[in-house]
Enzyme design. Sequence first.
Site, PDB file in Angstrom:
ATOM      1  N   GLY A 195      -4.906  -4.144   6.249  1.00 30.67           N
ATOM      2  CA  GLY A 195      -4.589  -3.643   7.726  1.00 30.67           C
ATOM      3  C   GLY A 195      -3.887  -4.447   8.457  1.00 30.67           C
ATOM      4  O   GLY A 195      -4.187  -5.574   9.129  1.00 30.67           O
ATOM      5  N   SER A 210       0.800  -1.096   0.099  1.00 31.53           N
ATOM      6  CA  SER A 210       0.102   0.052  -0.105  1.00 31.53           C
ATOM      7  C   SER A 210       0.828   1.251  -0.087  1.00 31.53           C
ATOM      8  O   SER A 210       1.869   1.588   0.840  1.00 31.53           O
ATOM      9  CB  SER A 210      -0.943   0.072   1.243  1.00 31.53           C
ATOM     10  OG  SER A 210      -1.401   1.396   1.568  1.00 31.53           O
ATOM     11  N   GLY A 222      -8.660   4.292   7.387  1.00 30.86           N
ATOM     12  CA  GLY A 222      -8.410   5.741   7.491  1.00 30.86           C
ATOM     13  C   GLY A 222      -7.046   6.077   7.701  1.00 30.86           C
ATOM     14  O   GLY A 222      -6.391   7.059   7.144  1.00 30.86           O
ATOM     15  N   MET A 260     -12.087   4.706  -0.352  1.00 29.11           N
ATOM     16  CA  MET A 260     -12.802   5.034   0.848  1.00 29.11           C
ATOM     17  C   MET A 260     -13.184   6.243   1.008  1.00 29.11           C
ATOM     18  O   MET A 260     -13.225   7.192   1.302  1.00 29.11           O
ATOM     19  CB  MET A 260     -11.705   4.783   2.074  1.00 29.11           C
ATOM     20  CG  MET A 260     -11.029   3.690   2.303  1.00 29.11           C
ATOM     21  SD  MET A 260      -9.576   3.186   3.266  1.00 29.11           S
ATOM     22  CE  MET A 260      -8.628   3.368   1.898  1.00 29.11           C
ATOM     23  N   MET A 282      -8.874   8.311  -0.164  1.00 30.20           N
ATOM     24  CA  MET A 282      -9.579   8.541   1.130  1.00 30.20           C
ATOM     25  C   MET A 282     -10.333   9.988   0.955  1.00 30.20           C
ATOM     26  O   MET A 282      -9.445  10.714   0.755  1.00 30.20           O
ATOM     27  CB  MET A 282      -9.018   8.534   2.391  1.00 30.20           C
ATOM     28  CG  MET A 282      -8.192   7.323   2.442  1.00 30.20           C
ATOM     29  SD  MET A 282      -7.253   7.407   4.189  1.00 30.20           S
ATOM     30  CE  MET A 282      -6.525   5.724   4.094  1.00 30.20           C
TER      31      MET A 282
HETATM   32  C1  DX5 Z   1      -6.211   1.664   5.737  1.00 25.68           C
HETATM   33  C2  DX5 Z   1      -5.649   1.317   4.378  1.00 25.68           C
HETATM   34  C3  DX5 Z   1      -4.530   0.263   4.267  1.00 25.68           C
HETATM   35  C4  DX5 Z   1      -3.516   0.776   5.132  1.00 25.68           C
HETATM   36  C5  DX5 Z   1      -2.950  -0.613   5.406  1.00 25.68           C
HETATM   37  O1  DX5 Z   1      -7.372   2.287   5.705  1.00 25.68           O
HETATM   38  O2  DX5 Z   1      -6.764   0.788   3.655  1.00 25.68           O
HETATM   39  O3  DX5 Z   1      -4.464  -0.153   3.011  1.00 25.68           O
HETATM   40  O4  DX5 Z   1      -2.629   1.371   4.202  1.00 25.68           O
HETATM   41  O5  DX5 Z   1      -1.655  -0.195   6.027  1.00 25.68           O
HETATM   42  P1  DX5 Z   1      -0.500  -0.957   7.039  1.00 25.68           P
HETATM   43  O6  DX5 Z   1      -0.315  -2.028   6.336  1.00 25.68           O
HETATM   44  O7  DX5 Z   1       0.192  -0.075   7.556  1.00 25.68           O
HETATM   45  O8  DX5 Z   1      -1.810  -1.403   7.987  1.00 25.68           O
HETATM   46 ZN    ZN Z   2      -6.393  -0.149   1.601  1.00 20.23          ZN
END
Ligand code: DX5
Ligand code: ZN
Length: 229
Positions: free
Chosen positions: A177, A12, A146, A72, A41
Amino acid sequence: MSFDRSIKIAPSILAADFANFGAECSAACAQGADWIHVDVMDGHFVPNISFGATTCAAIRPHISGVMDVHLMIAPVDPYIEDFAKAGADVLTAHIEAGPHIHRTLQAIRGAGMKAGVALNPGTPAHAIDEVLDLIDLVCVMTVNPGFGGQKFIDMTSKIRTLRAMIGDRPVHIEIDGGVDPTTAPLVAEAGADVLVAGSAVFLGGSVSDPAPYGENIRAIRAAAEGVWA
Ligand code: DX5
Ligand code: ZN
């Protein structure tokens, strides 16, 4: 985009250097990323703002694999065409983002993309019973969306339920996540095949020193695949 249930690692870019997105995407791909996960987001559906379709279009040429866009945002429908034009391969909308997920998924496929539906930690697996034939991917959030870098919430029971519901359908189960070499085996064993990881991939490296990205990707993949060894 062909379908298989092998483990795919999807860094990500929320955890990448925002001043260097293109180079970060190329580096992650060169270091073994299968997909690149792009978190959009809106500061309304989630309490944070990241970036939109223009950024997706700009990074697309720097991604050799699948561009996996996680929306999101609410509403979704007015922006679907923009993300298709930006080159998204997979476009995922949250079921909680509005009352018309069925229409949204039809529109995503209608625009030529694979359609994903994301479930917040508080949303049950069976919420997608009626759209199973309209999706190519279900994204199980293992944090409240988020922000990157949050603590993993155990959703293995939901993943198992989804795996059984999906049966033989060509539908990916993606986990988003808190995925790292410790949590990856739990979700892989439960039936996940696409593992999103932000912090755990970009940790310790940079565009000028990308080797740690490769080590991190290999560690997550090995931990997940170890379940089947
Ligand atoms: C959270 C995102 C994730 C996030 C994951 O809202 O959708 O994709 O970037 O991050 P890590 O791997 O750091 O939990
Ligand atoms: Zn994500």
